[in-house]
Design an enzyme around this catalytic site. Structure first.
Site, short mmCIF file in Angstrom:
data_model
loop_
_atom_site.label_atom_id
_atom_site.label_comp_id
_atom_site.label_asym_id
_atom_site.label_seq_id
_atom_site.Cartn_x
_atom_site.Cartn_y
_atom_site.Cartn_z
N HIS A 169 0.51 -1.40 -0.26
CA HIS A 169 0.28 -0.17 0.11
C HIS A 169 1.03 1.36 0.48
CE1 HIS A 169 -4.28 -1.26 0.78
NE2 HIS A 169 -3.59 -3.02 0.98
N ASP A 383 3.63 9.91 -0.92
CA ASP A 383 2.51 8.71 -0.26
C ASP A 383 2.27 7.14 -0.79
OD1 ASP A 383 -0.15 8.23 1.21
OD2 ASP A 383 0.03 10.55 1.36
P1 ADQ Z 1 -3.20 6.17 4.78
O1 ADQ Z 1 -1.51 6.82 4.69
O2 ADQ Z 1 -3.71 5.64 5.93
O3 ADQ Z 1 -3.18 4.97 3.59
P2 ADQ Z 1 -4.96 7.57 2.76
O4 ADQ Z 1 -4.67 6.72 1.47
O5 ADQ Z 1 -4.92 9.13 2.30
O6 ADQ Z 1 -3.62 7.25 3.52
O7 ADQ Z 1 -5.98 6.77 3.54
C1 ADQ Z 1 -6.86 7.51 4.83
C2 ADQ Z 1 -7.85 7.06 4.64
O8 ADQ Z 1 -7.86 7.73 6.47
C3 ADQ Z 1 -8.60 7.84 4.06
O9 ADQ Z 1 -9.51 6.57 4.20
C4 ADQ Z 1 -9.68 8.83 4.88
O10 ADQ Z 1 -11.02 8.65 4.69
C5 ADQ Z 1 -9.28 8.33 6.39
N1 ADQ Z 1 -9.05 10.26 7.41
C6 ADQ Z 1 -7.99 10.84 6.95
N2 ADQ Z 1 -8.38 12.33 8.11
C7 ADQ Z 1 -9.80 11.42 8.41
C8 ADQ Z 1 -9.98 11.92 9.35
N3 ADQ Z 1 -9.61 12.92 10.31
N4 ADQ Z 1 -11.55 11.48 10.06
C9 ADQ Z 1 -11.76 10.58 10.09
N5 ADQ Z 1 -11.30 9.79 8.37
C10 ADQ Z 1 -9.72 9.84 7.85
C11 ADQ Z 1 -2.47 4.00 3.09
C12 ADQ Z 1 -0.73 4.47 2.69
C13 ADQ Z 1 -1.46 4.82 1.11
C14 ADQ Z 1 -2.60 4.46 0.64
C15 ADQ Z 1 -3.79 3.55 1.46
C16 ADQ Z 1 -4.81 2.53 0.71
O11 ADQ Z 1 -0.06 5.54 3.47
O12 ADQ Z 1 -0.58 5.91 0.36
O13 ADQ Z 1 -3.17 5.12 -0.51
O14 ADQ Z 1 -2.86 3.28 2.73
O15 ADQ Z 1 -4.02 1.46 -0.17
#
Ligand code: ADQ
Length: 531
Positions: A169, A383
């Site tokens: 991921h 990311d």
């Molecule tokens: P993350 O590093 O967690 O995931 P991301 O892909 O942006 O990063 O996902 C974050 C999730 O958390 C999103 O679904 C978002 O809606 C939720 N979120 C963030 N802040 C929030 C808040 N304050 N309240 C509620 N929900 C919140 C890892 C990798 C990424 C990759 C994903 C999936 O680091 O690069 O995209 O896995 O493979």
């Protein structure tokens, strides 16, 4: 078209539910994170088992709670229990103090503690054991992420014949970064025991292949005849390495955003902000997400473009994350200091430039903010993908928001046609991009967000899951005697740390003892004089 005959065994560090101590007992909570949603599409076609850590140390109440939580789901939840020491050294230590920063190109944040590696091997062995107890030859075992890179190797050594897939991921770094890892060859060799290796972008897959070429001299990389897929051969081993950009359930987000109650929330958010231009940041509290750099860019906007004071507001929502790790505590202080400095410098009666929330938002609130925003500021330093960027696009049902996106997010290349791409380290350029978004004509905004929404609608999570499962189904079932062949023809590594992994017992169906336990490969290696 081939299909998997057996079930799906999904393996991730965490289960999609968490069990925590609560009011003198234990209680079940939904895990944060999008993996459960992302995999819904795969489960619809292939029911099965989900194996992972439930979030707390061994407790007799865990299994009954998981049985209860499994009802009505297309999968049965199965726990791998970890001790507190394992959580500290495997999860917080190896995974999040070594692999996470290194794979995000931040080597100075790494703590290459050899004790972490020992426990990482032991925990991967534990996970493999849990899979081996359940998996049948016709099942597909899908392992997720950097916590579990050694599971296939352990499974093959135990004689497992299921097809094994792995999806990373997070980014995969270039050789000059990856080679800093003391256990670099061991990890590459372990990854090559998967039949299918999935990466978020061509950049990550290309980096992985470059690392193989540099560190494993006998590697052969060939075109697989499908765009974004290569066959990798190492001795008798053959893996398919492919690009599978993860996504979101577009329809689910878009339909949710259209609900009347979300419309009401959008009105109230905009009214509370006096209809000012709303800039939105939504992140986990993580140093890879570029939150301090984004705040500094906002400060430049307020300094250089005084006409925008009182007219823009940044809503920055940060969900707490990995708070037990020192780097994360320091980041929180840095972010909060910057927020208070900028607010202290620029706030005027009736206007505060930054509204900062350090908490998880409900899905309703999150979608309402996405829909209400004029600009999403998504500026990670690096990311894997960044699902927030795609969620924003889906929830923009009024089609007037601008996406400012880091070129170093996995989503960057995919969304480059509608987004404004920025280098997050170039804070003056990010400031300029913010100003341009503020003055962009409505028709231009509409044109761009429509392009973006079409891309995300087409490349949705259902497509991601299906394409990975299809690639897995096309892989021939590993032969019963694979272990024997590997031992005879795969070149073994020369450094001691690597020999521990690359050599050792390969035959038989019984599970080898865990690393570091009496009779393990570590001891075998010493006794044989380090071959
Ligand atoms: P993350 O590093 O967690 O995931 P991301 O892909 O942006 O990063 O996902 C974050 C999730 O958390 C999103 O679904 C978002 O809606 C939720 N979120 C963030 N802040 C929030 C808040 N304050 N309240 C509620 N929900 C919140 C890892 C990798 C990424 C990759 C994903 C999936 O680091 O690069 O995209 O896995 O493979």
């Amino acid at each position: 078209m081939n299909s998997i005959k057996g079930g799906l065994i999904n393996v991730s560090n965490r289960l999609p539910v968490q069990i925590r101590k609560h009011a003198g007992g234990v209680r079940l909570f939904r895990s944060s994170g999008g993996l459960a949603t992302a995999l819904n599409a795969a489960w619809q076609e292939q029911p099965g088992i989900w194996i992972g850590w439930p979030g707390m140390a061994q407790d007799p109440q865990i299994q009954p709670l998981l049985r209860k939580a499994s009802r009505g789901r297309p999968y049965t939840l199965q726990a791998v229990s970890l001790t507190d020491d394992e959580v500290a050294k495997f999860y917080a230590g190896f995974a999040n103090e070594i692999i996470w920063p290194l794979f995000h190109d931040m080597p100075t944040r790494c703590n290459f503690d050899p004790a972490y590696w020992e426990v990482y091997q032991r925990v991967n062995h534990k996970f493999a054991q849990a899979v081996q107890e359940t998996a049948k030859a016709e099942d597909f075992v899908w392992i997720h992420d950097y916590h579990l890179m050694l599971v296939a190797e352990n499974l093959r050594q135990a004689g497992c014949r299921s097809r094994l897939g792995f999806f990373l991921h997070i980014p995969f770094p270039a050789p000059d970064m990856f080679e800093k890892l003391p256990w670099r060859e061991a990890i590459l060799e372990a990854l090559l025991r998967f039949d299918l290796l999935g990466f978020q972008t061509d950049r990550d897959r290309g980096n992985f292949e470059d690392c193989l070429r540099k560190l494993l001299p006998d590697i052969v990389v060939e075109d697989a005849g499908v765009p974004g897929q290569h066959v990798v051969r190492h001795g008798a081993l053959r893996s398919l390495a492919g690009t599978f950009p993860i996504s979101i359930d577009f329809d689910e987000f878009a339909n949710h955003a259209l609900r009347p109650e979300i419309g009401e929330s959008v009105k109230s958010i905009r009214k509370d902000l006096n209809d000012r231009f709303l800039l939105l940041g939504v992140d986990r509290m993580d140093y890879t997400k570029g939150i301090p750099e984004r705040l500094k860019a906002l400060r430049i906007v307020l300094e250089r473009f005084p006409e925008l004071r009182r007219r823009i507001t940044l809503v920055q929502v940060v969900v707490p994350s990995r708070e037990e790790i020192p780097n994360y505590k320091e980041l929180r202080h840095e972010v909060e200091l910057l927020v208070s400095q900028i607010n202290g410098e620029f706030t005027q009666p009736g206007w505060v430039p930054i509204h900062y929330m350090h908490r998880s938002l409900s899905r309703e609130d999150l979608i309402a903010y996405y829909r209400a925003a004029d600009v999403a500021l998504i500026t990670p330093l690096k990311d894997g993908m960044n699902l927030v960027a795609k969620e924003f696009c889906a929830a923009q049902v009024d089609e007037r928001g601008v996406l400012i996106l880091s070129e170093f997010a996995g989503a960057g290349p995919e969304l480059r046609h509608g987004a404004t791409l920025v280098n997050p380290n170039d804070t003056p350029a990010v400031a300029t991009a913010i100003r341009e978004a503020c003055i962009m004509p409505l028709e231009e905004k509409q044109r761009r967000i429509r392009v973006l929404r079409e891309i995300v609608r087409g490349h949705n999570v259902q497509r991601w899951a299906r394409s990975f499962m299809q690639a897995a189904a096309d892989i021939p079932q590993p032969p019963a005697d694979q272990e024997t062949k590997v031992e005879e023809s795969t070149p073994s590594r020369t450094t001691p740390g690597v020999a521990l992994v690359a050599s050792g017992p390969r035959r038989g169906m019984s599970f080898p003892p865990a690393y570091g336990e009496p009779g393990t490969r570590a001891l075998t290696w010493l006794a044989r004089g380090g071959d």
